[in-house]
Design a protein around this motif. Structure first.
Motif, PDB file in Angstrom:
ATOM      1  N   PHE A 230      27.931  46.921  45.665  1.00  0.00           N
ATOM      2  CA  PHE A 230      28.370  47.196  47.025  1.00  0.00           C
ATOM      3  C   PHE A 230      28.342  45.904  47.829  1.00  0.00           C
ATOM      4  CE2 PHE A 230      26.646  51.143  45.367  1.00  0.00           C
ATOM      5  CZ  PHE A 230      27.649  52.049  45.690  1.00  0.00           C
ATOM      6  N   ASN A 231      29.452  45.584  48.438  1.00  0.00           N
ATOM      7  CA  ASN A 231      29.532  44.389  49.275  1.00  0.00           C
ATOM      8  C   ASN A 231      28.900  44.692  50.635  1.00  0.00           C
ATOM      9  OD1 ASN A 231      32.149  42.542  50.928  1.00  0.00           O
ATOM     10  ND2 ASN A 231      30.220  41.799  50.117  1.00  0.00           N
ATOM     11  N   ILE A 232      27.767  44.053  50.946  1.00  0.00           N
ATOM     12  CA  ILE A 232      27.044  44.366  52.186  1.00  0.00           C
ATOM     13  C   ILE A 232      27.228  43.296  53.256  1.00  0.00           C
ATOM     14  CG2 ILE A 232      25.337  45.914  51.165  1.00  0.00           C
ATOM     15  CD1 ILE A 232      23.403  43.597  50.948  1.00  0.00           C
ATOM     16  N   VAL A 233      27.655  42.095  52.884  1.00  0.00           N
ATOM     17  CA  VAL A 233      27.988  41.056  53.867  1.00  0.00           C
ATOM     18  C   VAL A 233      29.245  40.342  53.389  1.00  0.00           C
ATOM     19  CG1 VAL A 233      27.297  38.865  54.935  1.00  0.00           C
ATOM     20  CG2 VAL A 233      25.620  40.703  54.670  1.00  0.00           C
ATOM     21  N   ASP A 234      30.195  40.154  54.294  1.00  0.00           N
ATOM     22  CA  ASP A 234      31.423  39.430  53.982  1.00  0.00           C
ATOM     23  C   ASP A 234      31.813  38.600  55.203  1.00  0.00           C
ATOM     24  OD1 ASP A 234      33.879  38.451  53.260  1.00  0.00           O
ATOM     25  OD2 ASP A 234      34.670  40.351  52.519  1.00  0.00           O
ATOM     26  N   ILE A 235      31.666  37.270  55.106  1.00  0.00           N
ATOM     27  CA  ILE A 235      31.987  36.409  56.249  1.00  0.00           C
ATOM     28  C   ILE A 235      33.279  35.632  56.011  1.00  0.00           C
ATOM     29  CG2 ILE A 235      29.544  36.177  56.864  1.00  0.00           C
ATOM     30  CD1 ILE A 235      29.710  33.278  55.773  1.00  0.00           C
ATOM     31  N   LYS A 236      34.041  36.037  54.991  1.00  0.00           N
ATOM     32  CA  LYS A 236      35.293  35.329  54.708  1.00  0.00           C
ATOM     33  C   LYS A 236      36.318  35.638  55.801  1.00  0.00           C
ATOM     34  CE  LYS A 236      38.912  34.726  51.248  1.00  0.00           C
ATOM     35  NZ  LYS A 236      39.466  35.154  49.944  1.00  0.00           N
ATOM     36  N   MET A 274      20.029  47.515  56.591  1.00  0.00           N
ATOM     37  CA  MET A 274      21.068  48.298  55.921  1.00  0.00           C
ATOM     38  C   MET A 274      21.155  49.734  56.448  1.00  0.00           C
ATOM     39  SD  MET A 274      21.072  47.002  51.955  1.00  0.00           S
ATOM     40  CE  MET A 274      19.355  47.346  51.609  1.00  0.00           C
ATOM     41  N   ARG A 275      20.141  50.186  57.149  1.00  0.00           N
ATOM     42  CA  ARG A 275      20.191  51.538  57.713  1.00  0.00           C
ATOM     43  C   ARG A 275      21.203  51.645  58.844  1.00  0.00           C
ATOM     44  NH1 ARG A 275      13.954  52.214  59.122  1.00  0.00           N
ATOM     45  NH2 ARG A 275      14.530  50.244  60.133  1.00  0.00           N
ATOM     46  N   SER A 276      21.490  50.520  59.493  1.00  0.00           N
ATOM     47  CA  SER A 276      22.399  50.558  60.638  1.00  0.00           C
ATOM     48  C   SER A 276      23.856  50.622  60.213  1.00  0.00           C
ATOM     49  CB  SER A 276      22.181  49.325  61.519  1.00  0.00           C
ATOM     50  OG  SER A 276      22.523  48.153  60.801  1.00  0.00           O
ATOM     51  N   SER A 277      24.135  50.333  58.944  1.00  0.00           N
ATOM     52  CA  SER A 277      25.526  50.346  58.471  1.00  0.00           C
ATOM     53  C   SER A 277      25.584  50.971  57.090  1.00  0.00           C
ATOM     54  CB  SER A 277      26.080  48.930  58.427  1.00  0.00           C
ATOM     55  OG  SER A 277      25.986  48.312  59.670  1.00  0.00           O
ATOM     56  N   ALA A 278      25.239  52.252  57.039  1.00  0.00           N
ATOM     57  CA  ALA A 278      25.139  52.908  55.736  1.00  0.00           C
ATOM     58  C   ALA A 278      26.484  53.006  55.027  1.00  0.00           C
ATOM     59  CB  ALA A 278      24.545  54.306  55.904  1.00  0.00           C
ATOM     60  N   LEU A 279      27.573  53.079  55.791  1.00  0.00           N
ATOM     61  CA  LEU A 279      28.885  53.272  55.176  1.00  0.00           C
ATOM     62  C   LEU A 279      29.781  52.054  55.303  1.00  0.00           C
ATOM     63  CD1 LEU A 279      29.582  56.909  56.432  1.00  0.00           C
ATOM     64  CD2 LEU A 279      28.692  56.209  54.215  1.00  0.00           C
ATOM     65  N   SER A 280      29.242  50.947  55.814  1.00  0.00           N
ATOM     66  CA  SER A 280      30.101  49.788  56.011  1.00  0.00           C
ATOM     67  C   SER A 280      29.313  48.507  55.799  1.00  0.00           C
ATOM     68  CB  SER A 280      30.688  49.810  57.425  1.00  0.00           C
ATOM     69  OG  SER A 280      29.647  49.742  58.384  1.00  0.00           O
ATOM     70  N   LEU A 281      29.961  47.382  56.034  1.00  0.00           N
ATOM     71  CA  LEU A 281      29.322  46.084  55.895  1.00  0.00           C
ATOM     72  C   LEU A 281      28.236  45.891  56.947  1.00  0.00           C
ATOM     73  CD1 LEU A 281      32.520  43.908  55.402  1.00  0.00           C
ATOM     74  CD2 LEU A 281      30.804  44.380  53.667  1.00  0.00           C
ATOM     75  N   CYS A 282      27.242  45.060  56.599  1.00  0.00           N
ATOM     76  CA  CYS A 282      26.193  44.711  57.565  1.00  0.00           C
ATOM     77  C   CYS A 282      26.629  43.483  58.364  1.00  0.00           C
ATOM     78  CB  CYS A 282      24.880  44.419  56.839  1.00  0.00           C
ATOM     79  SG  CYS A 282      24.168  45.834  55.997  1.00  0.00           S
ATOM     80  N   ASP A 283      27.851  43.542  58.889  1.00  0.00           N
ATOM     81  CA  ASP A 283      28.363  42.391  59.627  1.00  0.00           C
ATOM     82  C   ASP A 283      27.678  42.236  60.984  1.00  0.00           C
ATOM     83  OD1 ASP A 283      30.042  41.691  57.620  1.00  0.00           O
ATOM     84  OD2 ASP A 283      31.807  42.676  58.430  1.00  0.00           O
ATOM     85  N   GLN A 284      27.138  43.309  61.508  1.00  0.00           N
ATOM     86  CA  GLN A 284      26.414  43.239  62.767  1.00  0.00           C
ATOM     87  C   GLN A 284      24.930  43.083  62.455  1.00  0.00           C
ATOM     88  OE1 GLN A 284      27.963  43.093  65.757  1.00  0.00           O
ATOM     89  NE2 GLN A 284      29.844  43.103  64.545  1.00  0.00           N
ATOM     90  N   HIS A 285      24.451  41.859  62.579  1.00  0.00           N
ATOM     91  CA  HIS A 285      23.048  41.586  62.251  1.00  0.00           C
ATOM     92  C   HIS A 285      22.133  42.232  63.293  1.00  0.00           C
ATOM     93  CE1 HIS A 285      24.784  38.228  64.622  1.00  0.00           C
ATOM     94  NE2 HIS A 285      23.722  38.442  65.373  1.00  0.00           N
TER      95      HIS A 285
END
Length: 467
Positions: A230-236, A274-285
């Motif tokens: 699962f891709n959890i961070v993507d800064i590209k 990871m609880r704050s973005s269970a269905l998406s990327l953790c782009d919001q730190h």
């Protein structure tokens, strides 16, 4: 590698105070224990050590090299003639973890160099570790065998199959003792998930998942599933010309399985939940750690030397430590605007940044580590020097990994680098430092004062002086 232009454990500490998580004020005297590796002047590239890691008990120590090999050392067991305080480590197992590969689609060579090794906690008689090169992560099982089965019905003693008509009686195989054999076998291969070079792997505190990070993405894996991550961070960015920073290191929190941090080439650290973005990327730190830059000290090299090369949580989980080119910083997870402690590793190199840029040394990636009680930190430098910083007393020491001081039980003498015009006895000038000799990889035993230091192709082991 790409180059770009909740409640916490522990008691609150005051900003600017080196508040440790335990530890005493007695100064540790280090003495030589062992050195592993050849003495040859001409060192083969494949023999250069690229990672060092103790397991959770400290009884095993693993090293990886640029030739794709993993060497595991085991601590000597206690005997009457050799008390356990000797702590010597001998070769336990050696195996080829990765081979050189070629990506035909991208016309790209994939080096066999081992970038990271991470141990899993021991659950049974076998040991497990993760090792990774630039693209592929492997899970290895290291197990012992000291018995073999004999008396098969369909096999002769030499292993050849017997014809069924020659079997005239039914035998029950028996187990017979044999010389101890240590076997390393690959149990899982996690591949094809990273476009860029993997720089970090970190095992989660749930011991079921782990993360892997490259320059632009962080993936979450389950140890039992190899074909999906699962891709959890993507800064590209959509347009690579807009790329301003890359991921340099990542690590899971030691106690909270939902929390991890990653550092960037801009000198910032992001803590994600990871609880704050269970269905998406953790782009919001959840938290963003950054020290404001002093405008008066800004130079052409500021962005390069502020790039973080390593990030490590303390064992307590209350603090984290980051290493940039010139310093080590300790951050309280409850305070994002500045570190609570800053230690200068080799500030005397600031005047040499131009020449260090020309010989590419300015891009060296130094690692850092905590001792077992989080009271002392260690990191490497040039000329085979390594530094220790005691957080309670603010005492710092420079030591050298050298074969000249490798007599049994020899006490290491602190070294000093002369930064003024007049050099004292036993000091070394900045111009005399050998930048080809560098301590990039260090490890500290999880409970005892035993440290492992990788110096090119040699592994030095030092321990606290025992009276």
């Amino acid at each position: 590698m790409l180059r770009a232009a909740g409640p916490w454990r522990g008691c609150p500490g005051r900003a600017g105070v080196a508040g440790g998580d335990g530890g005493g004020n007695n100064e540790v005297q280090w003495c030589f224990l062992q050195v592993k590796g050849a003495i040859d002047e001409d060192v083969a590239e494949a023999d250069i050590i690229s990672t060092v890691e103790f397991n959770y008990t400290g009884d095993l120590l693993a090293t990886g090299d640029k030739g794709g090999r993993v060497v595991i050392f085991q601590r000597e067991q206690e005997t009457k003639s050799r008390p356990v305080s000797r702590g010597e480590y001998n070769v336990y197992s050696t195996f080829q973890s990765h081979e050189p590969e070629f990506d035909y689609l991208k016309s790209l060579e994939i080096e066999e160099k081992i970038n990271k090794i991470r141990w899993l906690p021991q659950q049974n008689a076998a040991h497990f570790l993760l090792s990774t090169n630039d693209k592929t992560i492997k899970l290895w099982k290291i197990s012992e065998r000291d018995k073999r089965a004999e008396g098969y019905n369909l096999k002769d003693e030499d292993g050849r199959l017997r014809e069924p008509f020659r079997v005239t009686e039914l035998r029950v195989p028996t187990l017979k003792p044999m010389d101890l054999m240590v076997e390393a076998s690959p149990r899982r291969t996690f591949a094809n998930a990273h476009t860029y070079h993997i720089n970090s792997i970190s095992v989660n505190s749930d011991y079921a998942t782990y993360l892997s990070a490259d320059d632009l993405r962080i993936n979450l894996w389950h140890l039992e599933v190899t074909n999906r991550s699962f891709n959890i961070v993507d800064i590209k960015p959509a347009n690579m010309e807009e790329l301003t920073e890359v991921i340099t290191a990542a690590e899971f929190h030691p106690h909270q399985c939902n929390v991890f941090v990653y550092s960037s080439s801009k000198g910032t650290i992001r803590l994600c939940d990871m609880r704050s973005s269970a269905l998406s990327l953790c782009d919001q730190h959840s938290k963003f750690f950054e020290e404001p830059e002093d405008p008066s000290s800004r130079s052409f090299f500021s962005e390069i030397i502020s790039s973080i090369s390593d990030v490590k949580f303390s064992h307590s989980g209350r603090y984290m430590m980051t290493r940039d080119y010139l310093s080590v910083k300790v951050w309280d997870l409850n305070m994002e605007n500045r570190p609570v402690e800053t230690y200068q590793v080799h500030e005397y190199l600031r005047s040499k940044l131009c020449s260090l840029y020309e010989n590419d040394c300015i891009f060296d990636k130094f690692e850092c580590c905590w001792n077992g009680s989080d009271s002392t930190i260690m990191t490497g430098s040039y000329n085979n020097f390594f530094r220790t910083f005691e957080r309670n007393t603010h005492r710092d020491t420079t030591l050298e990994a050298s074969r000249e001081s490798s007599k049994p039980r020899a006490i290491l003498k602190p070294r000093k680098v002369c930064t003024t015009g007049k050099r004292k006895k036993d000091e070394i000038t900045v111009d005399s430092l050998d930048f080809n000799k560098k301590i990039l990889h260090t490890a500290w035993h999880p409970t005892d004062n035993i440290i492992a230091v990788a110096a090119t192709n040699n592994l030095y082991l030092f321990q606290e002086k025992v009276n």
